[in-house]
Design a protein around this motif. Structure first.
Motif, PDB file in Angstrom:
ATOM      1  N   GLY A   7       0.823  -1.197   0.000  1.00 55.87           N
ATOM      2  CA  GLY A   7       0.000   0.000   0.000  1.00 55.87           C
ATOM      3  C   GLY A   7       0.852   1.239   0.000  1.00 55.87           C
ATOM      4  O   GLY A   7       1.919   1.280  -0.625  1.00 55.87           O
ATOM      5  N   GLY A  66      -9.604   2.334   0.681  1.00 59.79           N
ATOM      6  CA  GLY A  66      -8.490   1.716  -0.038  1.00 59.79           C
ATOM      7  C   GLY A  66      -8.454   2.088  -1.498  1.00 59.79           C
ATOM      8  O   GLY A  66      -7.818   1.407  -2.310  1.00 59.79           O
ATOM      9  N   ARG A  71      -3.900   4.414  -5.449  1.00 61.16           N
ATOM     10  CA  ARG A  71      -2.703   3.710  -5.911  1.00 61.16           C
ATOM     11  C   ARG A  71      -1.574   4.727  -6.054  1.00 61.16           C
ATOM     12  O   ARG A  71      -1.436   5.331  -7.078  1.00 61.16           O
ATOM     13  CB  ARG A  71      -2.932   3.027  -7.276  1.00 61.16           C
ATOM     14  N   TYR A  72      -0.695   5.011  -5.082  1.00 58.22           N
ATOM     15  CA  TYR A  72      -0.753   4.452  -3.761  1.00 58.22           C
ATOM     16  C   TYR A  72      -0.726   5.561  -2.707  1.00 58.22           C
ATOM     17  O   TYR A  72      -0.801   5.276  -1.531  1.00 58.22           O
ATOM     18  CB  TYR A  72       0.423   3.486  -3.553  1.00 58.22           C
TER      19      TYR A  72
END
Length: 362
Positions: free
Chosen positions: A189, A343, A346-347
């Motif tokens: 991540g 979430g 990226r990133y």
């Protein structure tokens, strides 16, 4: 805005949910003769920002401006400052803004472990002022915790290195990462993708570990030599017994991370280092019987000198974090925090266009 008495920022307030920030004004901290004032032009969005505003770690003050990956221009240099910074210099500030600068730990370049540690936001200075962060017009910081930004690094790409990058660089460099060293990176991540970039820049052989296979292409593009989808290969550790020297745990949560399996991947004398700071309810758990000739530890940020070294490494080697920019402001901050919570990045995010929001840059 009556600078230098007040700054402006995008704050989370107690009367609204964390994903509904407000544009606020607040008093600047008292000026110390070695302080440097910085007009902010970019600020990275770190997982720590989300954990803080969501109350995962500690109670919030009535209004809090987060952000601790700050890039901007010097607009004032204190009368006793001697670090060579001048008005107009482009500089950076990480997650630490003060330590005692007198103890053994500070003298040895371990400022993040000083009992006088003050973080960039939500921590009281000795006079009681609660620090405010970088989603703001300005920041006022002791010169020791200000670093120059190499000319070749764009501000929006340098910003994530200032905390996220430093957080993984320090344990890598302190534990011998370099040519011939085999490094496992757990979690791909915001932290993990930079760990891959940095470990490769240092010359290591890198194995990236993630729960699923969706990030395989990204990991290999970042430079990982191998990729393991741990949830899809239950006995994956059989293949990696005694193969790695360092395992760096960068996952945002410890749920589903079986540390006993990672211990098996280490050579005798190898180290598991965690930089994961999840919700305070989570525990770092492993079997005592699994600890056979290896070391388990953690790492907290890194020193100002290590940050300077990291930025020079990025400039020399040409690696860059993967960044999406968003304009600072109520909408931009809300979007960044909300998407990070899901979430959906990226990133890393970097907030930009500070001059438009705060009327600076004149």
């Amino acid at each position: 805005m009556p600078y230098p008495e007040e700054f402006e920022g995008i704050a989370v307030t107690q009367d609204k949910p964390w994903h509904q920030p407000s544009h606020v004004s607040y008093p600047a901290k008292a000026r110390h003769p070695r302080d440097i004032d910085i007009e902010i032009e970019a600020c990275g969005v770190c997982g720590s920002d989300l954990h803080t505003v969501a109350g995962h770690w500690r109670e919030l003050p009535p209004a809090l401006v987060v952000g601790h990956e700050i890039v901007g221009r010097v607009v004032h240099v204190g009368s006793d400052a001697d670090s060579g910074f001048k008005v107009g210099d482009r500089v950076g500030v990480s997650a630490q803004v003060l330590s005692c600068l007198e103890c053994e730990r500070c003298a040895e370049g371990n400022e993040p472990y000083c009992d006088g540690f003050v973080s960039a936001y939500n921590r009281a200075y000795p006079d009681g002022y609660v620090s405010q962060g970088g989603y703001a017009s300005h920041v006022r910081v002791h010169e020791h915790f200000v670093v120059p930004i190499p000319e070749s690094l764009p501000s929006e790409l340098a910003a994530p290195l200032l905390c996220g990058g430093l957080t993984v660089y320090a344990p890598l460099i302190r534990n011998g990462c370099g040519p011939g060293v085999r490094v496992g990176v757990v979690g791909l991540g915001g932290l993990g993708h930079m760990a891959v970039l940095i470990a490769k820049a240092l010359g290591a052989y890198v194995v990236a570990f993630s729960r699923g296979s969706s990030k395989r292409k990204d990991a290999l593009e970042l430079g990982a030599d191998e990729y393991v989808a741990t949830a899809e290969e239950p006995a994956w550790d059989d293949k990696y017994v005694s193969k790695l020297d360092i395992v760096l745990v960068c996952a945002s949560s410890l749920q589903g991370v079986n540390l006993d399996q990672y211990v098996r991947t280490l050579r005798i004398g190898g180290k598991i280092i965690s930089v994961c700071i999840p919700d305070k309810s989570e525990k770092l758990e492993m079997s005592a019987f699994a600890l056979r000739g290896v070391t388990v530890g953690n790492s907290q940020l890194g020193s100002p000198q290590e940050l300077r070294d990291l930025l020079e490494l990025a400039a020399a080697k040409g690696f860059r974090p993967w960044v999406e920019t968003l304009p600072v402001g109520v909408e931009g901050v809300s979007q960044a925090l909300t998407r990070m919570d899901k979430g959906d990045v990226r990133y890393r995010f970097t907030l930009t266009e500070f001059d438009k929001e705060f009327g600076t840059g004149k």
